[in-house]
Scaffold this motif. Sequence first.
Motif: not given
Length: 243
Positions: A132, A135-136, A139-140, A183, A209, A215, A217
């Motif tokens: 990943w 930034n992801r 975020l998670s 989500y 990932d 993806s 998302m």
Amino acid sequence: MVDGIIIVPTYNEIENIEKLIREIFSQPREFHILVVDDNSPDGTASRVRTLQAEFPEKLFIEERTGKTGLGTAYIHGFKWALAHSYDFIFEMDADFSHNPEDLVRLYNTCRREGADLAIGSRYVTGVNVINWPMNRVLLSWLASKYVRFITGMDIHDTTAGFVCYRREVLERIDLKKIQFVGYAFQIEMKFKTYLLNYNLKEVPVIFTDRTRGTSKMSGSIIYEAVFGVIKMKVKSLFNRIKL
């Protein structure tokens, strides 16, 4: 008798689904698999139906006519699994972000250690995420921290989608009252399990990932999670959340 079933929602997973099915069936404990396919145009369902001849009475498929969200796919699978008398019911992605070798660990956490919901956790022992962008990951990780703060759940990975439920948890939760489909679905299910005073236990896993496929998302999914959590918590404070 096989008492565990893995629910795998699919939409355009032709590149992953056969390999995943074979790896699940190669694990030291036997599991059954239910694929819930949302009318994938790439032929995912057709590939699963072909494999059913090789794995009779252990590989099943439910085909839906449209793409209506991850949450509704899992609820469809939950109802099917409950009707077919499985005691341990798993959620698992089709893209190999969840390692099939961790299935037995999740199962044993429920079957032997008494957990009612075993959570394959990316964050209980640090940050265990591969491939990943930073930034992801951030975020998670922050999303899980945010949900933990708002809800009061003592869980490090509140948004995890690799889990094992005891059937009695899914029997107690009114699946018709589940509000979220994206989500936030994962958060809502954990929160309702928590409000019903069941035992939630995290199992450390490494999340990788996807390397094949696309993806699912989107920004709207994250928006649903951020504001949905506040709404759920407020309702619970006034005993208005429907379990």
